[in-house]
Design a protein around this motif. Structure first.
Motif, PDB file in Angstrom:
ATOM      1  N   ALA A  26       6.201 -52.273 -83.979  1.00  0.00           N
ATOM      2  CA  ALA A  26       6.712 -53.447 -83.162  1.00  0.00           C
ATOM      3  C   ALA A  26       5.208 -53.935 -82.604  1.00  0.00           C
ATOM      4  CB  ALA A  26       7.465 -52.647 -82.007  1.00  0.00           C
ATOM      5  N   ALA A  27       5.393 -55.279 -81.627  1.00  0.00           N
ATOM      6  CA  ALA A  27       4.291 -55.936 -81.333  1.00  0.00           C
ATOM      7  C   ALA A  27       3.505 -55.063 -80.249  1.00  0.00           C
ATOM      8  CB  ALA A  27       4.877 -56.991 -80.853  1.00  0.00           C
ATOM      9  N   GLY A  28       2.143 -55.513 -80.280  1.00  0.00           N
ATOM     10  CA  GLY A  28       1.345 -54.865 -79.032  1.00  0.00           C
ATOM     11  C   GLY A  28       0.971 -53.616 -79.461  1.00  0.00           C
ATOM     12  N   GLN A  29       0.779 -53.137 -80.553  1.00  0.00           N
ATOM     13  CA  GLN A  29       0.515 -51.780 -81.248  1.00  0.00           C
ATOM     14  C   GLN A  29       1.331 -50.829 -80.544  1.00  0.00           C
ATOM     15  OE1 GLN A  29      -3.487 -51.207 -79.985  1.00  0.00           O
ATOM     16  NE2 GLN A  29      -4.466 -52.313 -81.824  1.00  0.00           N
ATOM     17  N   SER A  30       2.743 -50.769 -80.924  1.00  0.00           N
ATOM     18  CA  SER A  30       3.512 -49.877 -80.262  1.00  0.00           C
ATOM     19  C   SER A  30       4.861 -49.534 -81.515  1.00  0.00           C
ATOM     20  CB  SER A  30       4.557 -50.721 -79.265  1.00  0.00           C
ATOM     21  OG  SER A  30       4.878 -51.741 -79.606  1.00  0.00           O
ATOM     22  N   VAL A  31       5.535 -48.542 -81.118  1.00  0.00           N
ATOM     23  CA  VAL A  31       6.779 -48.367 -82.017  1.00  0.00           C
ATOM     24  C   VAL A  31       8.192 -48.738 -81.353  1.00  0.00           C
ATOM     25  CG1 VAL A  31       5.488 -46.949 -83.712  1.00  0.00           C
ATOM     26  CG2 VAL A  31       6.639 -46.105 -81.585  1.00  0.00           C
ATOM     27  N   LYS A  32       8.946 -49.309 -82.039  1.00  0.00           N
ATOM     28  CA  LYS A  32      10.295 -49.240 -81.685  1.00  0.00           C
ATOM     29  C   LYS A  32      11.213 -48.093 -82.103  1.00  0.00           C
ATOM     30  CE  LYS A  32      13.075 -52.481 -83.554  1.00  0.00           C
ATOM     31  NZ  LYS A  32      13.644 -53.713 -83.598  1.00  0.00           N
ATOM     32  N   ILE A  33      12.111 -47.593 -81.582  1.00  0.00           N
ATOM     33  CA  ILE A  33      13.029 -46.521 -81.669  1.00  0.00           C
ATOM     34  C   ILE A  33      14.318 -46.684 -81.799  1.00  0.00           C
ATOM     35  CG2 ILE A  33      13.192 -43.987 -81.178  1.00  0.00           C
ATOM     36  CD1 ILE A  33      10.403 -44.614 -81.720  1.00  0.00           C
ATOM     37  N   GLY A  34      14.760 -46.491 -82.879  1.00  0.00           N
ATOM     38  CA  GLY A  34      16.340 -46.509 -82.880  1.00  0.00           C
ATOM     39  C   GLY A  34      16.852 -47.620 -83.512  1.00  0.00           C
ATOM     40  N   THR A  35      18.269 -47.496 -83.809  1.00  0.00           N
ATOM     41  CA  THR A  35      19.075 -48.709 -84.213  1.00  0.00           C
ATOM     42  C   THR A  35      20.404 -49.084 -83.398  1.00  0.00           C
ATOM     43  OG1 THR A  35      20.524 -47.755 -85.840  1.00  0.00           O
ATOM     44  CG2 THR A  35      18.016 -48.500 -86.629  1.00  0.00           C
ATOM     45  N   SER A  36      21.081 -50.067 -83.726  1.00  0.00           N
ATOM     46  CA  SER A  36      22.348 -50.067 -82.651  1.00  0.00           C
ATOM     47  C   SER A  36      23.380 -49.053 -83.165  1.00  0.00           C
ATOM     48  CB  SER A  36      23.178 -51.679 -83.106  1.00  0.00           C
ATOM     49  OG  SER A  36      23.271 -51.661 -84.382  1.00  0.00           O
ATOM     50  N   ASN A  37      23.034 -48.438 -84.459  1.00  0.00           N
ATOM     51  CA  ASN A  37      24.175 -47.360 -84.790  1.00  0.00           C
ATOM     52  C   ASN A  37      23.509 -46.071 -84.853  1.00  0.00           C
ATOM     53  OD1 ASN A  37      26.053 -49.464 -85.507  1.00  0.00           O
ATOM     54  ND2 ASN A  37      24.944 -49.782 -87.228  1.00  0.00           N
ATOM     55  N   GLU A  38      22.150 -45.866 -84.639  1.00  0.00           N
ATOM     56  CA  GLU A  38      21.705 -44.509 -85.110  1.00  0.00           C
ATOM     57  C   GLU A  38      20.688 -44.299 -83.993  1.00  0.00           C
ATOM     58  OE1 GLU A  38      21.312 -42.537 -89.089  1.00  0.00           O
ATOM     59  OE2 GLU A  38      21.489 -44.701 -89.787  1.00  0.00           O
ATOM     60  N   SER A  39      20.439 -42.877 -83.466  1.00  0.00           N
ATOM     61  CA  SER A  39      19.568 -42.620 -82.500  1.00  0.00           C
ATOM     62  C   SER A  39      18.066 -42.102 -83.242  1.00  0.00           C
ATOM     63  CB  SER A  39      20.090 -41.356 -81.532  1.00  0.00           C
ATOM     64  OG  SER A  39      21.169 -41.933 -80.795  1.00  0.00           O
ATOM     65  N   GLY A  40      17.129 -42.810 -82.800  1.00  0.00           N
ATOM     66  CA  GLY A  40      15.945 -42.390 -83.371  1.00  0.00           C
ATOM     67  C   GLY A  40      14.997 -41.817 -82.537  1.00  0.00           C
ATOM     68  N   TYR A  41      13.844 -41.087 -82.874  1.00  0.00           N
ATOM     69  CA  TYR A  41      12.866 -40.229 -82.200  1.00  0.00           C
ATOM     70  C   TYR A  41      11.802 -40.072 -82.908  1.00  0.00           C
ATOM     71  CZ  TYR A  41      14.139 -36.880 -85.847  1.00  0.00           C
ATOM     72  OH  TYR A  41      14.242 -36.280 -87.038  1.00  0.00           O
ATOM     73  N   ILE A  42      10.312 -39.704 -82.192  1.00  0.00           N
ATOM     74  CA  ILE A  42       9.276 -39.443 -82.930  1.00  0.00           C
ATOM     75  C   ILE A  42       9.072 -38.215 -82.169  1.00  0.00           C
ATOM     76  CG2 ILE A  42       8.618 -41.810 -83.063  1.00  0.00           C
ATOM     77  CD1 ILE A  42       6.939 -41.437 -80.257  1.00  0.00           C
ATOM     78  N   THR A  43       8.170 -37.215 -83.043  1.00  0.00           N
ATOM     79  CA  THR A  43       8.161 -35.999 -82.893  1.00  0.00           C
ATOM     80  C   THR A  43       6.431 -35.851 -83.062  1.00  0.00           C
ATOM     81  OG1 THR A  43      10.218 -35.166 -83.514  1.00  0.00           O
ATOM     82  CG2 THR A  43       8.370 -33.634 -83.176  1.00  0.00           C
ATOM     83  N   SER A  44       5.719 -35.259 -81.970  1.00  0.00           N
ATOM     84  CA  SER A  44       4.152 -35.346 -82.187  1.00  0.00           C
ATOM     85  C   SER A  44       3.960 -34.130 -83.174  1.00  0.00           C
ATOM     86  CB  SER A  44       3.811 -34.646 -80.652  1.00  0.00           C
ATOM     87  OG  SER A  44       3.857 -33.440 -80.637  1.00  0.00           O
ATOM     88  N   PRO A  45       2.314 -34.012 -83.482  1.00  0.00           N
ATOM     89  CA  PRO A  45       2.023 -33.073 -84.388  1.00  0.00           C
ATOM     90  C   PRO A  45       2.071 -31.666 -83.757  1.00  0.00           C
ATOM     91  CG  PRO A  45       0.439 -34.847 -84.285  1.00  0.00           C
ATOM     92  CD  PRO A  45       1.586 -34.991 -83.308  1.00  0.00           C
ATOM     93  N   GLU A  46       1.857 -30.796 -84.528  1.00  0.00           N
ATOM     94  CA  GLU A  46       1.859 -29.144 -83.950  1.00  0.00           C
ATOM     95  C   GLU A  46       0.673 -29.162 -83.007  1.00  0.00           C
ATOM     96  OE1 GLU A  46       2.332 -26.157 -86.586  1.00  0.00           O
ATOM     97  OE2 GLU A  46       4.472 -26.786 -86.984  1.00  0.00           O
ATOM     98  N   LEU A  47       1.003 -28.622 -82.049  1.00  0.00           N
ATOM     99  CA  LEU A  47      -0.245 -28.482 -80.820  1.00  0.00           C
ATOM    100  C   LEU A  47      -0.281 -27.227 -80.328  1.00  0.00           C
ATOM    101  CD1 LEU A  47       0.211 -31.893 -79.110  1.00  0.00           C
ATOM    102  CD2 LEU A  47      -1.356 -31.349 -80.719  1.00  0.00           C
TER     103      LEU A  47
END
Length: 604
Positions: A374-395
């Motif tokens: 997505a614009a502005g150094q970002s990510v867009k999560i999900g769609t109109s039909n499905e739920s999205g997510y992001i998961t961090s590295p192991e910490l």
């Protein structure tokens, strides 16, 4: 009263008609009545209805619960089901199949007892696995409850299961998603009204208490909670459509959807008043409670009583107690900052980078589902039909972590009424509503049992942008010598949130030593909340610590203010032993202790 249930065959001979409005005169017999007489009149109006078969529920759901996208509106999960989906008796994961859920559990009225067993008003299509987890637990609220997900399928449970944190009940509850709390409250109002004359013979449950509350049916804590939900989550267009559809199927309506104000006449602020059939809510005065100075006679080594002014038009109060952090209490370590600097697009992308998200991040190890550049150094999560997510590295995450992120709604999704982010670490999570502009959010999670942090959608269409994420070990909000300001819904020996208080005082117990700040807010009868009150402070010496003798006002110091405080104690005729005020250790607080305290302060 003789009750008649028409057969399912009768409706087939007459034909099914879809009513678009409340029939003229439908509620006429209830007008001019109040309290139990009103409820009895409503029972007489809605009890006689078509008894449907249990197998017919699958057909009925196509009329009552099908969304515009051709799938059922599942109030328990983000799964996409319809009549062609697997109808399973049991399930081992979210997304495996669908059930006919008795949102008002059948065990509460005795099992497969008609007409309750197939009352379409309270039967809904839901994910089978979540339905099994809900079991026959009451609806309630729980902090730190469990939300089950299926990352492979990109689906998740709506709501959570855990130990009740609502004042008056401490067993396991199922907390629905905020979007549907009012829906379930009105279903429950319908059930105890439609079957008012039968309830005394039901096995019952912790959500009901006919013995003590008679026609009001609910237990005290449940009555208060359901009214809060009813006020905070008003009738939606979805409920109105479903009510019409249920009427077309079984021939009766839910009065609390047609006339939401009726609940106030039976369980709320309109009791003893006659219902006119045309109710215009009176504007309510919304005062902010004032926290009073601590009553030193109500302070022990591990507890104190908070007192505040009572205000009108209040459903309940919420008390917030936080220990002021001191050096050594908690340290905070920055583990990772992710700015998505490798994303340089100027417009929203339409390419799913979920499987290759790691190529677009500053820190290796990121994973995701339905993630787009997505614009502005970002990510867009999900769609109109499905739920999205992001998961961090192991910490190397500790039990307490802080997640700071910048995000906003994606407002271009048709039908979306705003997005929220579920921030989780293992079994603990917080849901954060977003605004339409990029905003920084700080989330503290306690009880983290994972090595990853996850940011997820709450439902399809609820898309959002994420611009950056920082993860810390420790509580970033606990500044040295400064109070915490994050409102939390859990509690331990150093902080506490208590909701559902109906009195204007509350005793907080089990606290560790330290100086605490505390404040209160009102939850009004229309569901709104006041701002937080003024802040007061109290010193808890701790059961394992030596008390600060002479610190009568519990501010952590011994000075002239304590002389004034101990004089007040003496003038009140205090007879109880108070270790802090009993300067000469003779087992009572008298003028002699005042004299000795003066000597201490003067250095004699």
């Amino acid at each position: 009263m003789k009750k008649v249930i028409t057969s399912f065959l009768t409706v087939l001979t007459i034909g099914i008609t879809a009513w678009a409005d409340i029939p003229v005169g439908y509620y006429s017999n209830a007008i001019g009545k109040h309290d139990e007489a009103l409820m009895t009149a409503l029972e007489g109006i809605i009890y006689t209805h078509t008894q449907l078969s249990y197998n017919y529920m699958w057909t009925a759901f196509d009329t009552t619960d099908l969304g515009s996208d051709g799938y059922y509106i599942d109030m328990y999960s983000t799964c996409k089901y319809n009549n062609q989906s697997d109808h399973v008796g049991g399930a081992s994961y979210v997304g495996e199949g669908i059930n006919r859920e008795h949102s008002f559990p059948k065990s509460w009225f005795g099992g497969e007892v008609f007409p309750m067993f197939t009352d379409l008003t309270m039967l809904i299509p839901t994910d089978a696995y979540v339905n099994q987890r809900r079991n026959n637990h009451p609806y309630g609220v729980c902090a730190g409850g469990i939300t089950y997900t299926n990352e492979q399928m990109g689906v998740t449970m709506k709501g959570k299961l855990g130990t009740s944190t609502y004042n008056g009940y401490t067993a396991t509850v199922f907390e629905p998603d905020d979007e549907y709390k009012g829906d379930f409250a009105r279903i429950y109002f319908y059930m105890v009204t439609c079957y008012k004359s039968d309830i005394s013979n039901w096995p019952g449950c912790d959500q009901l208490d006919y013995t003590n509350n008679n026609y009001k049916a609910f237990s005290n804590w449940s009555m208060q909670l359901l009214m809060e939900w009813h006020r905070a989550d008003p009738v939606s267009q979805k409920e109105i459509k479903r009510n019409e559809a249920v009427y077309s199927e079984q021939g009766n309506r839910n009065p609390f959807i047609d006339h939401p104000e009726l609940a106030e006449y039976i369980w709320g602020i309109k009791q003893n008043a006659n219902w006119t059939g045309e109710d215009t809510p009176d504007p309510i005065v919304k005062e902010v409670p004032v926290m009073l100075a601590v009553d030193t006679t109500a302070v022990t080594g591990s507890s104190f009583r908070a007192d505040w002014t009572a205000v009108e038009n209040v459903s309940s109060y919420t008390l917030q107690v936080n220990r002021i952090a001191v050096p050594g209490d908690e340290t905070t370590t920055l583990l990772m900052t992710e700015n998505f600097s490798k994303i340089n697009t100027t417009v929203d992308g339409n390419r799913d980078i979920g499987e290759m998200l790691d190529n677009y991040t500053d820190n290796p190890g990121w994973t995701g589902y339905k993630v787009y550049t997505a614009a502005g150094q970002s990510v867009k999560i999900g769609t109109s039909n499905e739920s999205g997510y992001i998961t961090s590295p192991e910490l190397e995450l500790g039990p307490t972590i802080t997640v700071v992120f910048n995000a906003k709604n994606w407002i271009g999704s048709a039908g979306s009424d705003g997005s929220s982010v579920i921030v989780s670490c293992g079994d603990v999570s917080q849901t954060i509503p977003l605004t339409d502009t990029p905003t920084d959010y700080t989330v503290v999670l306690r009880g983290c049992s994972s090595k990853n942090v996850k940011l997820a959608m709450t439902a399809p269409k609820k898309r959002f942008y994420v611009f950056n994420v920082s993860i810390y070990n420790g509580d970033l909000t606990a500044k040295t010598n400064g109070p915490r300001r994050v409102i939390i819904e859990e509690g331990d020996s150093t902080w506490r949130t208590v909701s559902g208080i109906t009195d204007n005082q509350y005793t907080v117990q089990g606290l560790a030593g330290g100086v605490y700040e505390y404040m209160v807010k009102a939850i009004y009868t229309d569901g709104d909340a006041s701002v937080w009150s003024n802040i007061q402070h109290v010193t808890i010496v701790g059961n394992g610590d030596e008390p600060l003798i002479g610190d009568v006002n519990h501010d952590g110091e011994v000075n002239i203010m304590d002389i004034t405080a101990i004089i007040d104690v003496v003038l009140k005729g205090a007879t109880a032993y108070d270790e802090i005020s009993d300067i000469n250790h003779d087992g009572e607080v008298t003028i002699t202790d005042v004299t000795e305290l003066i000597d201490i302060i003067l250095g004699n």
